[in-house]
Design an enzyme around this catalytic site. Structure first.
Site, mmCIF file in Angstrom:
data_model
loop_
_atom_site.group_PDB
_atom_site.id
_atom_site.type_symbol
_atom_site.label_atom_id
_atom_site.label_comp_id
_atom_site.label_asym_id
_atom_site.label_seq_id
_atom_site.Cartn_x
_atom_site.Cartn_y
_atom_site.Cartn_z
ATOM 1 N N SER A 43 62.221 54.293 27.787
ATOM 2 C CA SER A 43 61.262 54.875 26.827
ATOM 3 C C SER A 43 61.371 56.386 26.723
ATOM 4 C CB SER A 43 59.823 54.577 27.269
ATOM 5 O OG SER A 43 59.472 53.288 26.950
ATOM 6 N N HIS A 74 62.608 53.010 21.708
ATOM 7 C CA HIS A 74 63.726 52.155 22.139
ATOM 8 C C HIS A 74 64.590 51.808 20.924
ATOM 9 C CE1 HIS A 74 62.804 51.142 26.368
ATOM 10 N NE2 HIS A 74 61.596 51.492 26.000
ATOM 11 N N HIS A 96 62.550 43.972 26.378
ATOM 12 C CA HIS A 96 61.561 43.717 27.439
ATOM 13 C C HIS A 96 61.074 42.270 27.368
ATOM 14 C CE1 HIS A 96 61.249 48.069 26.635
ATOM 15 N NE2 HIS A 96 61.004 48.181 27.912
ATOM 16 N N TYR A 98 58.025 41.451 27.645
ATOM 17 C CA TYR A 98 56.739 41.415 26.925
ATOM 18 C C TYR A 98 56.916 41.328 25.407
ATOM 19 C CZ TYR A 98 57.348 46.487 26.299
ATOM 20 O OH TYR A 98 57.837 47.730 25.986
ATOM 21 N N GLU A 99 58.158 41.569 24.923
ATOM 22 C CA GLU A 99 58.407 41.402 23.483
ATOM 23 C C GLU A 99 58.602 39.923 23.133
ATOM 24 O OE1 GLU A 99 61.203 44.547 21.788
ATOM 25 O OE2 GLU A 99 61.434 44.862 23.938
ATOM 26 N N ALA A 126 60.500 54.660 32.184
ATOM 27 C CA ALA A 126 59.237 55.390 32.255
ATOM 28 C C ALA A 126 58.323 54.567 33.152
ATOM 29 C CB ALA A 126 58.635 55.515 30.863
ATOM 30 N N MET A 224 57.391 48.198 33.368
ATOM 31 C CA MET A 224 57.522 46.874 32.743
ATOM 32 C C MET A 224 58.981 46.512 32.479
ATOM 33 S SD MET A 224 54.541 47.397 29.915
ATOM 34 C CE MET A 224 53.003 48.238 30.340
ATOM 35 N N SER A 225 59.887 47.067 33.273
ATOM 36 C CA SER A 225 61.311 46.786 33.016
ATOM 37 C C SER A 225 62.071 46.787 34.338
ATOM 38 C CB SER A 225 61.886 47.863 32.081
ATOM 39 O OG SER A 225 61.922 49.118 32.728
ATOM 40 N N ASN A 248 53.015 59.226 33.577
ATOM 41 C CA ASN A 248 51.541 59.278 33.633
ATOM 42 C C ASN A 248 51.119 58.847 35.023
ATOM 43 O OD1 ASN A 248 52.594 56.567 32.360
ATOM 44 N ND2 ASN A 248 50.726 56.066 33.480
ATOM 45 N N HIS A 260 50.935 54.786 24.899
ATOM 46 C CA HIS A 260 52.402 54.820 24.808
ATOM 47 C C HIS A 260 52.863 56.191 24.307
ATOM 48 C CE1 HIS A 260 56.457 53.333 24.611
ATOM 49 N NE2 HIS A 260 56.543 53.531 23.309
HETATM 50 N N1 HPA Z 1 52.183 51.149 33.792
HETATM 51 C C1 HPA Z 1 53.156 50.301 33.418
HETATM 52 N N2 HPA Z 1 54.224 50.690 32.743
HETATM 53 C C2 HPA Z 1 54.336 51.988 32.435
HETATM 54 C C3 HPA Z 1 53.357 52.935 32.798
HETATM 55 C C4 HPA Z 1 52.223 52.486 33.527
HETATM 56 O O1 HPA Z 1 51.299 53.253 33.883
HETATM 57 N N3 HPA Z 1 53.771 54.138 32.339
HETATM 58 C C5 HPA Z 1 54.971 53.936 31.721
HETATM 59 N N4 HPA Z 1 55.313 52.638 31.775
#
Ligand code: HPA
Length: 288
Positions: A43, A74, A96, A98-99, A126, A224-225, A248, A260
């Site tokens: 990301s 992406h 991903h 989740y897609e 990320a 998530m990857s 973050n 996001h």
């Molecule tokens: N959680 C899950 N996936 C992420 C996060 C998060 O805080 N930040 C970037 N991808």
């Protein structure tokens, strides 16, 4: 015949190995380069690939059995070219779970890079930081992972041509590749944290209770990857490293809701450091 049983005359679904060969055939028609190193750009980190010398882009959607990612940040291209003279393939964006993609498709891209001959692959992502003293924008070298997605790319019929049925994951994140990245970071004066990455299914960010659980489990970052890709590559015997941009602090740690847009903006703000790290690492690992 029982419902759900395949009819004997139906052609069986193609194997993972056959699907890989279809992709390799399609790529070799368009690009002559034999990459020594592979990089997955997560990301907001995709721009690195645009700086490759002699860049050739192949959108995932042009290849059989692949699909274009549907997430902002992406783009969805294989990018072939040279970085510091080393032949490289980059994935500009990834697919991903989740897609809604099946896990075989999620890992198809990295398997292609392995099959093309990449001797080492660096995955970037990320991630949310779980350590209260860390800051958005910190970079973390992944030392190990927790696969909490509930999915493995190795579930299904055993294909011995790809790798063993029960691959070892003791040193999944290659210690030599990690040392190389740390050396590049030290030389460039870029602080590089180290820690365990927890891979969840998403796409919702975590609840504060889940964040507390992840800390208790020993994770330092959450995303998530990556974990499925690492499993697929280790299965094929490809050496892997991974680098998280802590975009973050994990949910409930910062006093404001996650978005996001924040994740992408923080990742982009680390572009220069990331280019330095990737370029230096590619030269060390891919140099003759
Ligand atoms: N959680 C899950 N996936 C992420 C996060 C998060 O805080 N930040 C970037 N991808």
């Amino acid at each position: 015949m029982l419902p759900g049983m395949a009819h004997a005359s139906q052609s069986p679904p193609s194997s993972i190995a056959a699907r890989l060969e279809d992709c390799i055939f399609a790529i070799k028609k368009r690009v002559a380069i034999e990459p020594r190193v592979g990089v997955v750009l997560g990301s907001g980190l995709g721009e690195f690939a645009d700086s490759l010398d002699g860049l050739v882009k192949i959108p995932y959607g042009d290849l059989p059995h692949m699909a274009a990612p549907g997430v902002d940040g992406h783009p969805g291209n294989f990018c072939f070219g040279r970085a510091g003279g080393v032949p490289v393939v980059c994935m500009q964006g990834r697919l991903h779970l989740y897609e809604g993609h099946p896990v075989e498709r999620v890992v198809q891209g990295v398997r292609i890079m392995g099959r093309l001959g990449a001797r080492a692959i660096l995955l970037t992502n990320a991630a949310g930081g779980l350590e209260p003293t860390w800051h958005p924008g910190d970079l973390m070298l992944v030392t190990d992972h927790l696969n909490l997605s509930g999915v493995s790319p190795l579930v299904g019929p055993d294909d011995g041509t790809l790798g063993p049925r029960f691959p070892d994951m003791t040193a999944a994140y290659d210690p030599e590749l990690r040392a190389s990245l740390q050396a590049v970071a030290r030389a460039a004066g870029i602080p590089l944290r180290e820690g365990v990455y927890a891979g969840l299914l998403g796409p919702q960010y975590e609840t504060p209770a889940e964040v507390r659980m992840l800390r208790m489990l020993g994770a330092h970052a959450v995303g998530m990857s990556t974990v499925q890709e690492v499993i697929a590559l280790r299965h094929m015997g490809v050496r892997v490293g991974a680098l998280s941009c802590i975009t973050n602090l994990a949910a409930g740690s910062s006093g404001h809701p996650l978005s996001h847009a924040e994740v992408e903006a923080t990742a982009r703000s680390r572009r220069a450091q990331l280019v330095t790290l990737l370029t230096g690492w590619i030269q060390r690992v891919g140099g003759a």
